[in-house]
Design a protein around this motif. Structure first.
Motif, PDB file in Angstrom:
ATOM      1  N   ASN A   6       0.841  -1.200   0.000  1.00 22.60           N
ATOM      2  CA  ASN A   6       0.000   0.000   0.000  1.00 22.60           C
ATOM      3  C   ASN A   6       0.868   1.239   0.000  1.00 22.60           C
ATOM      4  O   ASN A   6       1.838   1.344   0.722  1.00 22.60           O
ATOM      5  N   LEU A   7       0.509   2.191  -0.814  1.00 21.39           N
ATOM      6  CA  LEU A   7       1.231   3.455  -0.831  1.00 21.39           C
ATOM      7  C   LEU A   7       0.708   4.343   0.286  1.00 21.39           C
ATOM      8  O   LEU A   7      -0.467   4.287   0.642  1.00 21.39           O
ATOM      9  N   SER A   8       1.546   5.186   0.831  1.00 18.14           N
ATOM     10  CA  SER A   8       1.094   6.078   1.884  1.00 18.14           C
ATOM     11  C   SER A   8       0.112   7.114   1.355  1.00 18.14           C
ATOM     12  O   SER A   8      -0.713   7.620   2.094  1.00 18.14           O
ATOM     13  N   ASN A   9       0.187   7.431   0.069  1.00 15.93           N
ATOM     14  CA  ASN A   9      -0.733   8.383  -0.546  1.00 15.93           C
ATOM     15  C   ASN A   9      -1.248   7.770  -1.845  1.00 15.93           C
ATOM     16  O   ASN A   9      -0.758   8.081  -2.920  1.00 15.93           O
ATOM     17  N   PRO A  10      -2.240   6.889  -1.779  1.00 14.00           N
ATOM     18  CA  PRO A  10      -2.694   6.181  -2.975  1.00 14.00           C
ATOM     19  C   PRO A  10      -3.307   7.129  -3.999  1.00 14.00           C
ATOM     20  O   PRO A  10      -3.909   8.131  -3.658  1.00 14.00           O
ATOM     21  N   PHE A  11      -3.114   6.776  -5.268  1.00 15.08           N
ATOM     22  CA  PHE A  11      -3.684   7.551  -6.371  1.00 15.08           C
ATOM     23  C   PHE A  11      -5.070   6.993  -6.633  1.00 15.08           C
ATOM     24  O   PHE A  11      -5.227   5.936  -7.239  1.00 15.08           O
ATOM     25  N   LEU A  12      -6.084   7.663  -6.136  1.00 13.27           N
ATOM     26  CA  LEU A  12      -7.449   7.177  -6.193  1.00 13.27           C
ATOM     27  C   LEU A  12      -8.113   7.510  -7.524  1.00 13.27           C
ATOM     28  O   LEU A  12      -7.676   8.393  -8.253  1.00 13.27           O
ATOM     29  N   THR A  13      -9.201   6.802  -7.821  1.00 15.15           N
ATOM     30  CA  THR A  13      -9.958   7.057  -9.045  1.00 15.15           C
ATOM     31  C   THR A  13     -10.389   8.520  -9.112  1.00 15.15           C
ATOM     32  O   THR A  13     -10.328   9.143 -10.164  1.00 15.15           O
ATOM     33  N   ALA A  14     -10.813   9.076  -7.997  1.00 15.10           N
ATOM     34  CA  ALA A  14     -11.231  10.479  -7.980  1.00 15.10           C
ATOM     35  C   ALA A  14     -10.091  11.401  -8.395  1.00 15.10           C
ATOM     36  O   ALA A  14     -10.305  12.410  -9.065  1.00 15.10           O
ATOM     37  N   ASP A  15      -8.869  11.052  -8.012  1.00 20.34           N
ATOM     38  CA  ASP A  15      -7.706  11.839  -8.418  1.00 20.34           C
ATOM     39  C   ASP A  15      -7.505  11.752  -9.927  1.00 20.34           C
ATOM     40  O   ASP A  15      -7.173  12.734 -10.573  1.00 20.34           O
ATOM     41  N   ARG A  16      -7.695  10.571 -10.479  1.00 23.57           N
ATOM     42  CA  ARG A  16      -7.528  10.386 -11.918  1.00 23.57           C
ATOM     43  C   ARG A  16      -8.588  11.142 -12.703  1.00 23.57           C
ATOM     44  O   ARG A  16      -8.312  11.669 -13.770  1.00 23.57           O
ATOM     45  N   LEU A  17      -9.810  11.174 -12.187  1.00 20.37           N
ATOM     46  CA  LEU A  17     -10.885  11.876 -12.891  1.00 20.37           C
ATOM     47  C   LEU A  17     -10.600  13.367 -13.032  1.00 20.37           C
ATOM     48  O   LEU A  17     -11.078  14.003 -13.962  1.00 20.37           O
ATOM     49  N   ALA A  18      -9.813  13.912 -12.142  1.00 18.54           N
ATOM     50  CA  ALA A  18      -9.458  15.328 -12.227  1.00 18.54           C
ATOM     51  C   ALA A  18      -8.667  15.632 -13.499  1.00 18.54           C
ATOM     52  O   ALA A  18      -8.607  16.776 -13.942  1.00 18.54           O
ATOM     53  N   LEU A  19      -8.066  14.615 -14.109  1.00 21.12           N
ATOM     54  CA  LEU A  19      -7.304  14.792 -15.340  1.00 21.12           C
ATOM     55  C   LEU A  19      -8.200  14.810 -16.577  1.00 21.12           C
ATOM     56  O   LEU A  19      -7.754  15.189 -17.656  1.00 21.12           O
ATOM     57  N   PHE A  20      -9.441  14.392 -16.436  1.00 22.31           N
ATOM     58  CA  PHE A  20     -10.371  14.285 -17.547  1.00 22.31           C
ATOM     59  C   PHE A  20     -11.247  15.538 -17.639  1.00 22.31           C
ATOM     60  O   PHE A  20     -11.247  16.373 -16.747  1.00 22.31           O
ATOM     61  N   PRO A  21     -12.025  15.658 -18.717  1.00 20.11           N
ATOM     62  CA  PRO A  21     -12.937  16.800 -18.844  1.00 20.11           C
ATOM     63  C   PRO A  21     -13.891  16.905 -17.650  1.00 20.11           C
ATOM     64  O   PRO A  21     -14.158  15.928 -16.942  1.00 20.11           O
TER      65      PRO A  21
END
Length: 86
Positions: A6-21
């Motif tokens: 486990n990463l101490s600061n996981p890259f969550l789906t919500a974080d990835r969505l910020a890259l999209f429109p």
């Protein structure tokens, strides 16, 4: 030493969505932009496929206009060229 995958600061789906429109949503494990299922669009139109989100473009234009008013008080306008930044 314990094996900690486990990463101490996981890259969550919500974080990835910020890259999209802005209108990007996930529904039933499918990705949608402006209410359109991307998998269905790719099946119909094939790939590569460029999808533009009007809400995102409008928000960006508003941000640019605001910045111009704030930092460049002379008369100005915005022109968009697809080759500049797809």
């Amino acid at each position: 030493m314990a094996n900690n995958n486990n990463l101490s600061n996981p890259f969550l789906t919500a974080d990835r969505l910020a890259l999209f429109p802005d209108s990007t949503r996930i529904r039933n494990d499918s990705l949608f932009i402006a209410g359109h299922d991307l998998a269905s669009l790719a099946d119909h139109y094939l790939t590569p496929l460029y999808v533009y989100d009007r809400a995102t473009l409008d928000a960006c234009v508003a941000d640019y206009k605001s910045a111009l008013r704030t930092y460049y008080p002379a008369a100005s306008h915005i022109t968009y060229a697809g080759k500049a930044f797809l």
